[in-house]
Motif scaffolding. Structure first.
Motif, PDB file in Angstrom:
ATOM      1  N   ILE A 155       5.147   2.468  -5.594  1.00 15.16           N
ATOM      2  CA  ILE A 155       4.904   1.174  -4.950  1.00 15.16           C
ATOM      3  C   ILE A 155       5.849   0.080  -5.473  1.00 15.16           C
ATOM      4  CG2 ILE A 155       3.164   0.311  -6.573  1.00 15.16           C
ATOM      5  CD1 ILE A 155       1.501  -0.490  -4.059  1.00 15.16           C
ATOM      6  N   PRO A 205       5.425  -3.837   2.714  1.00 15.08           N
ATOM      7  CA  PRO A 205       4.686  -4.974   2.172  1.00 15.08           C
ATOM      8  C   PRO A 205       4.738  -6.145   3.141  1.00 15.08           C
ATOM      9  CG  PRO A 205       6.834  -4.879   1.184  1.00 15.08           C
ATOM     10  CD  PRO A 205       6.718  -3.675   2.079  1.00 15.08           C
ATOM     11  N   THR A 257      -2.983  -4.692  -3.947  1.00 14.80           N
ATOM     12  CA  THR A 257      -2.467  -3.361  -3.646  1.00 14.80           C
ATOM     13  C   THR A 257      -3.594  -2.383  -3.342  1.00 14.80           C
ATOM     14  OG1 THR A 257      -2.506  -2.634  -5.952  1.00 14.80           O
ATOM     15  CG2 THR A 257      -0.492  -3.707  -5.183  1.00 14.80           C
ATOM     16  N   ARG A 267       0.835  -1.200   0.000  1.00 15.85           N
ATOM     17  CA  ARG A 267       0.000   0.000   0.000  1.00 15.85           C
ATOM     18  C   ARG A 267       0.867   1.246   0.000  1.00 15.85           C
ATOM     19  NH1 ARG A 267      -1.423   3.809   3.433  1.00 15.85           N
ATOM     20  NH2 ARG A 267      -0.437   2.778   5.199  1.00 15.85           N
TER      21      ARG A 267
END
Length: 77
Positions: free
Chosen positions: A17, A72, A34, A9
């Motif tokens: 990202i 993550p 995501t 995110r």
């Protein structure tokens, strides 16, 4: 190793990202979910999908981990 699902995110579209996605790919994730949405926003489509995948009670397990900052993570299936 089993199937792995990853979640990444960022808060805004201006944030990148890619490094999170790279880490998840290197960890062998077969699926990555995501979100591009602020951490204080309660309605996160990707997060909701992850919770459905993990099942009831997953929030209790992950909440303290996620409170430590944006990064993550992987759930082994």
């Amino acid at each position: 190793m089993g199937n792995r699902i990853g979640y990444a995110r960022v808060s805004t579209k201006e944030q990148n990202i890619d490094s999170q996605l790279d880490q998840l790919a290197k960890a062998g994730c077969v699926k990555v979910i995501t979100d591009t949405i602020g951490g204080t926003t309660k309605d996160r489509p990707g997060w909701n999908e992850l919770m459905e995948w993990l099942g009831v009670g997953a929030w209790d397990t992950l909440s303290s981990f996620l409170a430590r900052g944006p990064h993550p993570f992987i759930c082994a299936g």
